[in-house]
Write an enzyme that holds these catalytic residues in place. Sequence first.
Site, PDB file in Angstrom:
ATOM      1  N   PRO A  54       0.825  -1.215   0.000  1.00 41.16           N
ATOM      2  CG  PRO A  54      -0.685  -1.545   1.723  1.00 41.16           C
ATOM      3  CD  PRO A  54       0.615  -2.034   1.205  1.00 41.16           C
ATOM      4  CD  GLU A 102     -21.588   9.275  18.286  1.00 42.70           C
ATOM      5  OE1 GLU A 102     -20.876   8.255  18.397  1.00 42.70           O
ATOM      6  OE2 GLU A 102     -22.031   9.672  17.195  1.00 42.70           O
ATOM      7  CG  HIS A 132     -22.710   4.049  18.054  1.00 41.64           C
ATOM      8  ND1 HIS A 132     -23.123   3.062  17.191  1.00 41.64           N
ATOM      9  CD2 HIS A 132     -22.941   5.236  17.411  1.00 41.64           C
ATOM     10  CE1 HIS A 132     -23.591   3.611  16.085  1.00 41.64           C
ATOM     11  NE2 HIS A 132     -23.492   4.939  16.190  1.00 41.64           N
TER      12      HIS A 132
END
Length: 597
Positions: free
Chosen positions: A193, A414, A417
């Site tokens: 990469p 949030e 989550h």
Amino acid sequence: MLKKLIFLLLIITIFTPILRILSYKNNFHTSNYSNFISDVKKNKIKEVTIKNKNLYVIKKNNFKYQTYIPEKNSDLLNRIINKKIKIKIIHINKYNFFKIIFLLWNPIFIISFLIWFFIIRKIKIGKVKDPLSFGKSKARKYNKKNNNITFKNVAGCQEAKEEVHEIIEFLKNPNKFKKLGGKIPKGILMIGPPGTGKTLLAKAIAGEAKVEFFIISGSDFVELFVGIGASRVRNMFREAKKKSPCIIFIDEIDAVGKKRSININGHDEREQTLNQMLVEMDGFNSDQGIIIIAATNRPDILDPALLRPGRFDRQVIIDLPDIQGRKEIFKIHTQNKPLNKNVNISIIARGTPGFSGADIANLINEAALLAAQKNLKNISMKEFEKAKDKIIMGAERKSLIINNKEKEITAYHESGHAIVGLLIKEHDPIHKITIIPRGKALGVTCFIPENDNVHVSKKKLESKISTLYGGRLAEEIIYGPNNISIGSTNDIKVATEIAKKMVTQWGLSKKLGPLFYENYEENSSIKDNLIIKQYKISEYTAKIIDQEIKKIIRKNYKKAKNIILKNINLLHKIKEKLIKHETLSSKKIKKIIFKKK
């Protein structure tokens, strides 16, 4: 091509004045003298120009013609004067002839000068000393005395360093291999990469072996004019043979080494350059002390002729560094930087999974810039954390004004989550929650693995799907299904992609089994500017795939919902702390959970 341009300028310069003179004469038709006398008598003439024996006539109706004056015609002027016709008399001698030619040529000289000035200016900008050096190699040469980069400056690719170690031994002591009949590969292709240190490793090989180092980009060979790239390839190999032993490094070789296509004209510049490179690689042996190293991050598009034995014999994979490699890279890039005592490189390395060497160097530089803005004497852990958040999550959007209601929705989202990620089995530990807008997101919940994940289980994938839906579910439970915001768009997209790969690529569906289902053909047809994709699977199979994807999503959606409903008080507590502090670290979140228990 330049010679053709010079020749064209000379042709224009010489023939343009002649053409201008001829075009002046061609404006006048030829007639006999008796017609002119008749026109004078009938008073049809407006103007007459006499040039030696030539007579140029312009009638009152603007018709122009040319005739010749007879030798014995003394009364011509009197006739014209009596009719009050305008008369011009031009006597061309040797001096006047050259003067006219100079006046005609003068604009051409000015244009030619401007063209030459433009060419010379372009040459100076490109730092080309010789105007005819377009076909010369653009390779930059590093003298073996000036190249101080060695393997000490390269970290995070230990296996790659071991694989190229014998190249260094060969360049230092070729007889050691020749005695046993061994041949070192002509070419080495580094695959990895962007930012993983392919160029740096090539320089380090030259530095360790103490040999000359030529570096050139694949795009430096490709030019608009056919043949220049091939000429540069020949010139580069000619120069390398003079400086052997040496290393030629071609960066981004895919720019010139793409798979060749069927070209009817047969004059494609890139293909001619590639053909010349193949010929040059066949024209020398590694015994001459020339090693070619090339780098690419797109090996799939390279021409097979480049990769066959005898050319790029060896392929070296340089992958993204693991946690230990990232630690070593951090140590190298922070050698000459003043660090605070609280800086823990192990924590930073653990918190940067998927970072390349270039990404780590950028992170350290961002941290140094933040410390300089605050006029600090050293770089602390706080600056490293802020720099990491900026790179991963984007810069803070301080100008964005959010009202209290929107702030509360983001905090609940949030928190959802965080709760699912914390309490579900086999999930990466939480690192941070923030409701400070960064990039396109109004808030971010960050989970960081303790170690680099090589093997990912089905349970872990399902846990990730559940956590991704935690934010949407928190909004649904608190505000009702009719008041869910569109903030979960990216969460839904990522969760669906994971479920799709579980079914079609990773063989994690019981109904479909361990089979790989490719949805579309690689080469889709284009018709009426629309890409038409052809399915490789039957309609019945596609229907089962859709059902299995929905089944995985529903299962984990339900699991996440149950977790949030059982811990609704915890959801409110984390939301309140987020609104108050805007950012919560993993330690603060764990304290809230501990108090709850």
